[in-house]
Design a protein around this motif. Sequence first.
Motif, PDB file in Angstrom:
ATOM      1  N   MET A  47       0.837  -1.210   0.000  1.00 11.07           N
ATOM      2  CA  MET A  47       0.000   0.000   0.000  1.00 11.07           C
ATOM      3  C   MET A  47       0.862   1.246   0.000  1.00 11.07           C
ATOM      4  N   SER A  48       0.410   2.264  -0.736  1.00 11.97           N
ATOM      5  CA  SER A  48       1.196   3.490  -0.836  1.00 11.97           C
ATOM      6  C   SER A  48       1.271   4.257   0.474  1.00 11.97           C
ATOM      7  N   LEU A  49       0.238   4.142   1.305  1.00 11.01           N
ATOM      8  CA  LEU A  49       0.282   4.812   2.603  1.00 11.01           C
ATOM      9  C   LEU A  49       1.368   4.202   3.477  1.00 11.01           C
ATOM     10  N   VAL A  50       1.539   2.891   3.360  1.00 14.66           N
ATOM     11  CA  VAL A  50       2.621   2.231   4.078  1.00 14.66           C
ATOM     12  C   VAL A  50       3.965   2.729   3.563  1.00 14.66           C
ATOM     13  N   LYS A  51       4.068   2.881   2.239  1.00 14.87           N
ATOM     14  CA  LYS A  51       5.326   3.336   1.646  1.00 14.87           C
ATOM     15  C   LYS A  51       5.663   4.758   2.065  1.00 14.87           C
ATOM     16  N   ILE A  86       8.989   5.999   3.950  1.00 20.85           N
ATOM     17  CA  ILE A  86       9.833   7.072   3.417  1.00 20.85           C
ATOM     18  C   ILE A  86      10.022   8.165   4.469  1.00 20.85           C
ATOM     19  N   SER A  87       8.921   8.540   5.085  1.00 20.00           N
ATOM     20  CA  SER A  87       8.946   9.615   6.075  1.00 20.00           C
ATOM     21  C   SER A  87       9.867   9.269   7.238  1.00 20.00           C
ATOM     22  N   ARG A  88       9.748   8.066   7.733  1.00 16.63           N
ATOM     23  CA  ARG A  88      10.558   7.644   8.866  1.00 16.63           C
ATOM     24  C   ARG A  88      12.034   7.509   8.469  1.00 16.63           C
ATOM     25  N   PHE A  89      12.275   7.051   7.249  1.00 17.30           N
ATOM     26  CA  PHE A  89      13.651   6.900   6.768  1.00 17.30           C
ATOM     27  C   PHE A  89      14.361   8.249   6.705  1.00 17.30           C
ATOM     28  N   TYR A  90      13.750   9.215   6.034  1.00 13.58           N
ATOM     29  CA  TYR A  90      14.385  10.525   5.912  1.00 13.58           C
ATOM     30  C   TYR A  90      14.298  11.316   7.223  1.00 13.58           C
ATOM     31  N   GLY A  91      13.207  11.112   7.945  1.00 10.89           N
ATOM     32  CA  GLY A  91      13.042  11.829   9.210  1.00 10.89           C
ATOM     33  C   GLY A  91      14.055  11.434  10.254  1.00 10.89           C
ATOM     34  N   ALA A  92      14.573  10.208  10.174  1.00 11.97           N
ATOM     35  CA  ALA A  92      15.564   9.733  11.145  1.00 11.97           C
ATOM     36  C   ALA A  92      16.988  10.083  10.748  1.00 11.97           C
ATOM     37  N   ASP A  93      17.161  10.658   9.582  1.00 11.29           N
ATOM     38  CA  ASP A  93      18.494  11.006   9.080  1.00 11.29           C
ATOM     39  C   ASP A  93      18.757  12.498   9.293  1.00 11.29           C
ATOM     40  N   PRO A  94      19.642  12.864  10.228  1.00  9.87           N
ATOM     41  CA  PRO A  94      19.890  14.289  10.509  1.00  9.87           C
ATOM     42  C   PRO A  94      20.480  15.056   9.334  1.00  9.87           C
ATOM     43  N   ALA A  95      20.960  14.348   8.318  1.00  7.35           N
ATOM     44  CA  ALA A  95      21.431  15.041   7.122  1.00  7.35           C
ATOM     45  C   ALA A  95      20.268  15.662   6.356  1.00  7.35           C
ATOM     46  N   TYR A  96      19.059  15.140   6.606  1.00  7.97           N
ATOM     47  CA  TYR A  96      17.869  15.639   5.917  1.00  7.97           C
ATOM     48  C   TYR A  96      16.920  16.405   6.834  1.00  7.97           C
ATOM     49  N   VAL A  97      16.754  15.918   8.070  1.00  4.93           N
ATOM     50  CA  VAL A  97      15.701  16.458   8.928  1.00  4.93           C
ATOM     51  C   VAL A  97      16.207  16.698  10.345  1.00  4.93           C
ATOM     52  N   LEU A  98      15.864  17.849  10.895  1.00 11.92           N
ATOM     53  CA  LEU A  98      16.139  18.181  12.291  1.00 11.92           C
ATOM     54  C   LEU A  98      14.848  18.659  12.950  1.00 11.92           C
ATOM     55  N   ALA A  99      14.695  18.365  14.217  1.00 16.28           N
ATOM     56  CA  ALA A  99      13.590  18.902  15.028  1.00 16.28           C
ATOM     57  C   ALA A  99      12.215  18.572  14.461  1.00 16.28           C
ATOM     58  N   GLY A 100      12.110  17.464  13.741  1.00 20.93           N
ATOM     59  CA  GLY A 100      10.798  17.085  13.217  1.00 20.93           C
ATOM     60  C   GLY A 100      10.351  17.921  12.044  1.00 20.93           C
TER      61      GLY A 100
END
Length: 362
Positions: free
Chosen positions: A1-5, A9-23
């Motif tokens: 399902m695309s919602l699962v995907k 994706i969100s959790r993958f990039y969100g957990a990488d400080p090179a992409y995301v800080l402070a939520g």
Amino acid sequence: MSLVKITEISRFYGADPAYVLAGGGNTSFKSAENLWIKGSGTSLATIQAGDFVVMDREALGCMWNKNYPENEAARESAVLEDMMAARVPGESRRPSVETLLHDLFPQQYVLHVHPALVNGLTCSVEGKTAMERLFTDAVWVDACKPGYILALECKKVMDARKTATGKDVQLLFLENHGIFFAADTVEELDVLAAHVMDTLAAQIRKQPDPTLVAFDEARATSLAGLLKALYGGDAVLFCANTMIGGYDPKTESLSPDHIVYAKAKQLALPEDADEDTVKTLFAAFEAENGYKPRIVFWKSGMFACGNTEKEAATAQVVMLDAIKVVVYTEAFGGVSAMPDFLIDFIVNWEVESYRSKVSLSK
């Protein structure tokens, strides 16, 4: 399902400080009828499938044809009201302020983030010229007020590119803000994001130097206690390194996130500041700016103040990110800070205040 995907994706990039800080940042997935978008203040790193706000795309599309008030406060209030009304029945959460912008992209998956590497470009003097040289299919949007005005500007630029080339925009750089990636598959989105980050990394001439430096621990501890009392919160954190020592505290704000979490201005203390001097400077700063300093520079170090440990830690990491961005801008002609009108807008913007409160409460 695309919602699962999109959750993955969100959790993958969100957990990488090179992409995301402070939520910060947001993601979305769309079908012909609906848009699933991250709720305002929700952390990408920990988002669940049920945390996405489901929007009616037809209702969102109708917003482009409305005549909103010219008065800024009245306009944003009306837009927010229509945005909330565009949620599918039963939705109670507040969607990201960039929902309209996400819906502009025809691609199924959209990722919006504010990486330091990207902002080294978007917050630089030669940012637009460098983007045109490095990413020929990308578009650039000049610094403007977020929300509906930003969405209008992006629509204008994206429509013009589609008319000129016949191609849909996949890369959108926002001056003093960040970047949008758009693709129809997860694999394509990953390739696009990696390409941008690798290309920018190859341009960087100087890396931020996080080497720790020696400091007077007793004096730092004393200052931390004094600042904690003056700020009135529960936490003050201190760090000292080469990167901080080379930063000019007078540098103007670079992006909305830096204002939201570390405030628009920071206090700098003289190296030999005694207790009375600190109290005087702290009070003067608050009187001039209307808020207490969340970041206080001293020698080659930085105090981060907060009402909670999380607030102080978030301010610290976001300010360190701003310092990294300044270093990265050297590859693109140096720093170009946010214009004053935009800084003032973010400082007083209700939507950003809401996002900050929700994010820091979790």
